[in-house]
Design an enzyme around this catalytic site. Sequence first.
Site, PDB file in Angstrom:
ATOM      1  N   SER A   2      75.009-104.075 -57.620  1.00 34.92           N
ATOM      2  CA  SER A   2      76.359-103.947 -57.780  1.00 34.92           C
ATOM      3  C   SER A   2      76.903-102.379 -57.805  1.00 34.92           C
ATOM      4  CB  SER A   2      77.111-104.742 -59.050  1.00 34.92           C
ATOM      5  OG  SER A   2      76.173-104.292 -60.314  1.00 34.92           O
TER       6      SER A   2
ATOM      7  N   HIS B  76      71.220-111.168 -59.020  1.00 29.84           N
ATOM      8  CA  HIS B  76      71.679-110.357 -59.671  1.00 29.84           C
ATOM      9  C   HIS B  76      72.597-110.859 -60.624  1.00 29.84           C
ATOM     10  CE1 HIS B  76      73.152-106.403 -60.796  1.00 29.84           C
ATOM     11  NE2 HIS B  76      74.014-106.122 -59.769  1.00 29.84           N
TER      12      HIS B  76
ATOM     13  N   HIS C  93      62.506-108.530 -63.240  1.00 33.36           N
ATOM     14  CA  HIS C  93      63.364-107.451 -62.849  1.00 33.36           C
ATOM     15  C   HIS C  93      62.826-106.402 -61.855  1.00 33.36           C
ATOM     16  CE1 HIS C  93      66.229-104.110 -63.613  1.00 33.36           C
ATOM     17  NE2 HIS C  93      66.962-105.054 -64.148  1.00 33.36           N
TER      18      HIS C  93
ATOM     19  N   ARG D  23      68.322-105.152 -73.572  1.00 36.11           N
ATOM     20  CA  ARG D  23      69.725-105.916 -73.603  1.00 36.11           C
ATOM     21  C   ARG D  23      69.552-107.433 -74.025  1.00 36.11           C
ATOM     22  NH1 ARG D  23      71.596-104.891 -67.756  1.00 36.11           N
ATOM     23  NH2 ARG D  23      69.602-105.593 -67.356  1.00 36.11           N
TER      24      ARG D  23
ATOM     25  N   ASP E 212      70.179-111.776 -68.486  1.00 31.38           N
ATOM     26  CA  ASP E 212      70.799-112.835 -68.162  1.00 31.38           C
ATOM     27  C   ASP E 212      70.293-114.128 -68.891  1.00 31.38           C
ATOM     28  OD1 ASP E 212      72.775-111.493 -66.371  1.00 31.38           O
ATOM     29  OD2 ASP E 212      71.133-111.496 -64.987  1.00 31.38           O
TER      30      ASP E 212
END
Length: 466
Positions: A273, A303, A349, A358, A404
């Site tokens: 992105s 993604h 990743h 995160r 995610d």
Amino acid sequence: MALIRGCVSRLSNYTQKTIPALSLVSRNSSDAVELKALLAEKIKEEQKIVKSFREQYGSKVVGEVTVDQVYGGMRGIRGLVTETSHLDPEDGIEFRDFTIPQIRKLLPKTPGGGEPLPEGLFWLLLTGEVPTLEQVKSVSKTWAERAGLPSHVVTMLNNFPSHLHPMSQFSAAITACNTESKFAKAYSEGVPKATYWEHTFEDALDLIAKLPTIAATIYRNLYKDGSSIGAIDVNKDWSANFTSMLGYDDPNFTELIRLYLTIHSDHEGGNVSAHSVHLVGSALSDPYLSFAAGMNGLAGPLHGLANQEVLVWLRKLQKDLGPDASEEEVKEFVWKTLKSGQVVPGYGHAVLRRTDPRYIVQRDFALKHLPDDPMFKLVSQLYKIVPQILLELGKVKNPWPNVDAHSGVLLQYYGMTEMQFYTVLFGVSRALGTASSLVWDRALGLPIERPKSMTTEGLMKLVGAI
Ligand code: CMX
């Protein structure tokens, strides 16, 4: 200076408390005057630093590229400048120089609130400085004042078919907002290149301000019978206005959204992105067009769409195995996923080699607010099981969970169960980093991006294989 004085006088004339979210023209009365002045100062300094660095070291070699890297998604090739954040494979993301635990501690919060205000992160990403609460409030006000959408965008959103994915609606609406681009207008009028960053900055503020309005309109149209998103309150922060437009009134959900919008904002420049926004922006496409390109990349399952895929997968697991699945049953389910040729969503990743900070911060939030939620317990169980299986698979470079793997679990706890919408939330947040980077791209005068591509035959000749 004249511009700044003009903004100040418009600020003092502003009296209205709330404005309709779907008003035709955005109100620009506070204009983030202090932020712009600070940024101008920082840009001047950085331009000097970069100029002298390039003069002295411009011809130094910064790495070499192997044939595997050329075929392998350019992994590890140093080929981009992104000032806003840096991703360390072991320690995770650093926004400017601050880790997630640091920004969680240092960035201003609402009185009584525990999570940072994403407005503060935007300030930090742009300027490298931690803002005060007052400075953050000025950004909240600016965004609230600029949150209105042009009527053609509202009409478009209201006429999309309900089977059009929320991310497609999001991206299309952002593209259509470029009727408002101050950069495009200024460019067509032939403004000097040295001022490009200022127009990009204005578009960045407008774009970020409008995204929650677009997202909430999509959400209400798809899941809440097209009910009104209500009014924007210029005295509320960005996240509070957003959750209210979405139709949620639990203060803990707003706290979650503050955290969510902060941690999804930026992940240095090479991810799909961020890189797409930078690439398209390098052609001097305006920030709306550039950001929409990034959103089309975020909508991919490898993604940002992974946050949707995680919850779809968890629900399937729960449906197939029931609420009290044993460790063995869960392991078998994971292997079944892998053997059918699918990836385990939320794990792995391209850069990280440890559990994503995160993920950890979201786990912290869950331990505090929803420790007994069955879906959270399942996610915790998977954290113990999946990495070992991915290691056994033998090819996965990072077996640990990414951002995610956790986000959907938190959202569903507060009643947001519409999984297809999750990537839109990611997208709203990603604007903070990518729009800040666009401002810096223009400030540093970065040129149109055009790396060299090769044919296989050309590569073979280059390395002496033929
Ligand atoms: N499940 C199964 N296989 C995986 C895997 C996973 N979670 N992660 C990596 N692999 C596989 C890759 O598909 C690749 O297989 P092939 O060689 O057969 O093609 C192999 O392991 C090596 O891949 P890698 O170098 O470890 O990972 P990449 O840098 O190529 O890809 C990523 C990174 C994120 C796309 C990958 O880990 C993945 O597909 N994860 C699941 C989807 C996901 O969670 N995406 C979200 C990432 C965060 C974000 O951007 O939002």
